[in-house]
Design an enzyme around this catalytic site. Structure first.
Site, short mmCIF file in Angstrom:
data_model
loop_
_atom_site.label_atom_id
_atom_site.label_comp_id
_atom_site.label_asym_id
_atom_site.label_seq_id
_atom_site.Cartn_x
_atom_site.Cartn_y
_atom_site.Cartn_z
N GLY A 132 14.25 7.34 11.31
CA GLY A 132 12.80 7.61 11.23
C GLY A 132 12.17 7.32 12.58
N LEU A 133 10.86 7.14 12.59
CA LEU A 133 10.17 6.93 13.87
C LEU A 133 10.72 5.73 14.63
CD1 LEU A 133 6.44 7.61 12.94
CD2 LEU A 133 7.91 8.98 14.41
N HIS A 156 -1.12 2.01 -2.46
CA HIS A 156 -2.11 2.92 -1.88
C HIS A 156 -3.09 3.33 -2.96
CE1 HIS A 156 -3.90 6.29 0.22
NE2 HIS A 156 -3.26 5.94 1.31
N ARG A 196 -6.96 -0.87 1.89
CA ARG A 196 -6.27 -0.29 0.75
C ARG A 196 -6.17 -1.23 -0.45
NH1 ARG A 196 -1.70 3.03 4.19
NH2 ARG A 196 -3.19 4.63 4.83
N HIS A 251 3.27 2.03 -2.05
CA HIS A 251 3.27 2.86 -0.87
C HIS A 251 4.05 2.29 0.31
CE1 HIS A 251 1.87 5.73 2.00
NE2 HIS A 251 1.09 4.89 2.65
N GLU A 259 9.31 -0.28 9.36
CA GLU A 259 8.84 -0.84 8.09
C GLU A 259 9.73 -1.98 7.61
OE1 GLU A 259 7.93 2.04 5.04
OE2 GLU A 259 7.59 0.50 3.52
N LEU A 289 2.64 4.09 11.75
CA LEU A 289 3.30 4.93 12.75
C LEU A 289 3.32 4.19 14.09
CD1 LEU A 289 1.75 8.44 11.91
CD2 LEU A 289 3.83 7.37 11.05
#
Lengths: 282, 660
Positions: free
Chosen positions: B12-13, B240, B301, B368, B428, B444
């Protein structure tokens, strides 16, 4: 209006099906199975109770937990590729009632609205099957390397902002950049054929998605530094001239990527490039 | 001696940013992923990425205030130094992504456009349509492919991480590679690596249905935890506020829908059966706007989730008496909405059938993001806090003129390294940045920051740290074969568990049924509202599921592309990680950020401004310890967002977040 089941069903017909979906029904999930490369395929059918809003993935999950066919035979859970389930990763693409699409966004209400209706799941045919509905799409990613689908930056050090661009250019690039490498355009393309031998990938038709990626990067102020490399590749065997103009790709693209526009634009860029190369020799 | 390589698990990122950064430094990278990296879960991020920018700066915003907001949002549970460094780097990261060709939305003057996001009064969120995560991931995927073509990165796609390979014990323990399995051929083998970076994302599947991708089991983190890596703040799970309930998963409705003007409401009259569009303005209850006049629909959130939960579950005012509220964009210009939010509105229309441009959406909170993750450390940077800057108010100038100093020392070997030397955690799966709640559009940022900033640390460690004097390439092969054999026998045990000799649909030992029950239980006991007794009940349920899992039976005994095996193995690891999450929640007797205990409704700084550290015991139990947070840059203040006191006197009721 009759219920539309055929793979030619339009979005409007599918929406109409949704309004007539029967609650509490059971549908028949007909799945094309195959234990591995070189093994014979077979059909298996499963009865699946449908809840409102249920999609093909939910059916496959139900089958995984209850792997018993309609004939009462115990079998294995169906193997399939899946990821985000939001239609942005491209993983869960398969043939549903004969048409390539993502199974996550495929609602049962739209395809099998009545009690006892059948929904048919098969693997894509343009890629080698690994097992059941899971196919090997390595060639699709390899074609992105063929067209150098990247911006040649100087490195990851802090070197200031990138080039400015207008909202119009941004929007055009964004539309192309939403391509999630799912393979629907390749499945629908008459010129793109299955090619199990990796050695021939470099000279087989590259397909609409990669041509569109070439246009995406040719349209970026830094990305265009590799424009000639990309066009030279697309002039070679397997390049843009092998497109037969069937225009199926753009019809099946789930993200609305302007694939035929990209093919036309790259076609023009290739023509100009071939003249330049002929007269200047570089 | 062959050159030491770096292993990165997850594409992933965080994993891709690390791969690019480390490969650029001349260190060869092996990149492992269960999916082609372009399909990683980062694609699901919609709203944007936060960074101080010139417009906001001239309105009084600064990197320092971004830092302050992140701490305040996270209810001061994060160590402050890493957060400071992350926010300092944010503008540079945006510039880099811009250079990589990310199609960030533009203003008419061709500048990058900005939008408002939760937890800030300044526009500091950069975005690319409504699929920012996808666009950022693609940019990094492209750079990775470029390095792959040059032979500097080797991808191993459709390989599943099974176990870390370590040598030594206690403080001398060191990670020297991994064991992994080819998900197609089922071959298990070990790989040597001077350092191993875990970038394996979150653990949403522990909660059954969540906004996560199907690969986000938390299995990889759990395996490292079982081998001795600490797991921190596990109980901090972000729910979320706006997800679209679905039969197979909960689909995210981005916070940007509220950022662009979306309003959350329910009919004032309980059980109102009229269509949303037929209910006139005065008869609508905009409960977030009424309670939080400053931030309105853009409160963080956890607060939004709790308020929606309260309206539906405690007050019974949900739309049509169900667990759902309206998220309304229908008062806005449809063309504007298409331009700014097209992608996410299409998702709603596709999966629900209504057009949000004309009909209010129906949403409910869904699991989330995990703020908790593998515990990591760092070397603090040059920043010296001054007493007079102890309290930072919104709009204040950054302290020490514009020089904010370094939160962490660039290139120090231990940045974002776990308690096992040579084993890093990025993205994460790293607990470091978001404390008790993550602000929207900070994920991100933290993922890419980890890869770029701490990637330097990984490269330095491999060149000058332990691998220099004691290269993994010269280690005895037996070290690696031992773990390969361990995983081989685990697989054989699972495969021999009685395929075909029992009713495959009997849920008692069915891995899918056990996984489903785990999700229902964890969602009910350990998400929006928690209580001590309910969490104890949850731990008892985990005991029962664990016992049933001991006799798990697979309905597929194949040695070719066996997804049932992979899932069943992960369920065992999820059960172990679930225990850390539930037990941490039980022992944290306070409310902080997303962790809300009705029996302890207030924040308790003296006892719990501390990191929860879970350690695995060989008998399968978990030992929890609380370690003080390093918080000497900004003073903790009450987290109210201008609303009334956070303590609520409501009956502790337990409901699932979205029916499973």
């Amino acid at each position: 209006m009759a219920i539309a089941y055929a793979h030619e069903s339009t979005a409007d017909q599918r929406r109409a099906n949704r309004t007539r979906a029967v609650e509490g029904r059971t549908v028949l999930c007909r799945v094309r199975r195959c234990d591995g490369p070189g093994k014979a395929g077979r059909w298996e059918s499963f009865k699946v109770p449908v809840e409102p809003g249920m999609n093909v993935i939910a059916c496959l999950k139900h089958i995984a937990q209850n792997p018993v066919t309609v004939d009462g035979n115990t079998t294995t859970p169906v193997v399939y590729d899946a990821g985000c389930l939001e239609e942005v990763c491209g993983a869960c693409t398969m043939l549903i009632n004969g048409m390539a699409r993502q199974s996550c966004s495929c609602l049962i209400d739209e395809y099998a609205p009545l009690e006892g209706d059948t929904i048919t799941l098969e693997p894509m045919t343009k890629f080698p099957v690994i097992r059941d509905l899971w196919v090997d799409r390595a060639r699709l990613f390899q074609s992105l390397t063929r067209v150098k689908a990247w911006v040649p930056i100087d490195g990851t050090y802090a070197l200031g902002a990138g080039p400015k661009e207008s909202p119009e250019v941004q929007q055009d690039r964004y539309d192309m950049s939403e391509c999630m490498s799912c393979g629907c355009c390749l499945e629908a393309c008459p010129q793109f054929t299955i090619e199990p031998d990796e050695a021939s990938w470099d000279t087989s038709f590259i397909g609409a998605h990669a041509i569109s990626q070439a246009r995406l990067f040719n349209g970026h102020a830094t990305g265009k530094e590799l424009k000639n490399d990309r066009l030279d590749e697309l002039m070679n065997p397997g390049g843009v001239s092998e497109c037969g103009n069937a225009q199926n790709c753009v019809k099946v693209c789930p993200k609305g990527v302007p694939l035929t526009e990209s093919i036309a634009t790259i076609g023009r860029q290739v023509t100009i490039r071939s003249f330049t190369r002929f007269f200047s020799g570089k | 001696m062959s050159q030491e390589r770096v292993i990165i698990v997850g594409g992933g990122l965080a994993g891709l940013a690390a791969a690019v950064r480390i490969a650029e430094d001349g260190v060869p990278v092996d990149l492992f992923s269960m999916v082609p990296v372009k399909r990683s879960h980062s694609v699901c991020a919609q709203g944007g990425i936060n960074a101080c920018n010139e417009v906001a700066r001239q309105q009084g915003y600064s990197e320092y205030q971004h830092f302050d907001e992140t701490l305040y949002g996270g209810d001061y549970l994060a160590d402050q130094n890493p957060v400071l460094e992350m926010t300092n780097w944010a503008p540079k990261i945006i510039d880099l992504l811009d250079r990589m060709g990310v199609p960030f939305n533009r203003t008419p003057e061709q500048n990058r456009d900005l939008r408002l996001f939760g937890g800030s009064l300044f526009k500091r969120t950069h975005f690319a349509g409504a699929t920012t995560g996808q666009q950022l991931l693609y940019a990094l995927d492209e750079q990775t492919r470029r390095f792959e073509a040059e032979g500097r990165i080797t991808k191993h796609e459709f390989w599943e991480f099974l176990w870390p390979v370590t040598v030594g014990e206690g403080e001398d323990k060191r990670c020297v590679g991994i064991t992994a399995q080819d998900m197609r051929t089922m071959q298990i083998r070990s790989f040597r690596g001077g350092a191993v970076v875990m970038a394996t994302g979150g653990c949403g599947l522990i909660f059954g249905k969540s906004t996560n991708s199907v690969i986000c089991t938390g299995g990889a983190a759990s395996r490292c935890y079982q081998d001795g890596a600490w797991y921190a703040n596990g109980e901090m799970i972000q729910v979320h506020p706006t997800a679209i309930p679905g039969a197979d998963k909960l689909r995210l409705m981005s916070e940007s829908a509220r950022g662009e003007g979306g309003r959350v409401w329910v009919p004032r009259k309980k059980g109102d059966t009229r269509k949303a569009t037929d209910i006139p303005e005065p008869e609508r209850l905009y409960f977030l706007e009424e309670k939080y006049p400053d931030y309105g629909n853009l409160v963080p959130r956890d607060i939004a989730s709790r308020e929606i939960f309260d309206i539906c579950v405690n007050q019974g005012m949900g739309v049509s008496g169900q667990n759902q509220v309206y998220l309304d964009l229908s008062h806005m210009d449809p063309d504007y909405l298409t331009r700014k939010l097209g992608g996410i509105l299409e998702i709603y229309e596709k999966f629900v059938g209504d057009d949000p441009r004309h009909t209010p959406m129906r949403i409910f909170p869904g699991v989330h993001y995990s703020m908790g993750g593998m515990w990591t450390t760092y070397t603090p940077g040059s920043y010296e806090p001054r007493a007079r800057h102890g309290v930072h108010n919104p709009g204040d100038a950054a302290p020490v003129d514009t020089e904010v100093g370094r939160g962490m020392e660039l290139g120090a070997h231990n940045n974002m390294m776990t308690n096992i030397s040579g084993l890093y955690a990025f993205g994460e799966v790293n607990f470091a940045f978001h404390g008790a709640t993550r602000l929207g559009a900070n994920a991100l940022l933290s993922c890419i920051f980890d890869g770029l900033f701490s990637g330097v640390s990984v490269a330095n460690y491999v060149r000058d740290g332990a691998p220099k004097s004691d290269p993994t390439s010269e280690l005895d092969q037996g070290v690696f074969d031992r773990v390969t054999a361990q995983e081989q026998s685990k697989m054989e045990r699972l495969l021999a568990s009685g395929v075909g000799d029992s009713d495959p649909t009997d849920p008692t030992h069915n891995p899918y049924a056990i996984g489903h029950e785990l999700g229902v239980e964890m969602t009910a006991a350990s998400t929006v509202v928690k209580t001590g007794p309910r969490l104890e009940q949850c731990l008892t349920k985990l005991d029962e599921l664990t016992e049933r899992y001991q006799g798990v039976r697979l309905s597929d005994g194949s040695m070719w592309t066996n997804q049932t095996l992979s899932y069943a193995r992960a369920v065992g690891d999820m059960l172990i990680l679930a225990r850390v999450i539930a037990q941490g929640g039980l022992l944290r007797k306070e409310s902080r950020g997303s962790h809300y205990r009705t029996d302890y409704p207030d924040r308790d700084d003296p006892n719990f401004m501390k990191t929860t550290i879970g350690r695995f015991n060989p008998d399968g139990t978990c030992s929890i310890e609380f370690k003080p947070v390093r918080a000497d840059l900004v003073e903790a203040r009450a987290r109210t967002y201008g609303g009334s006191s956070k303590s609520k006197k409501s009956e502790p009721r337990q409901e699932t977040v979205a029916t499973s």
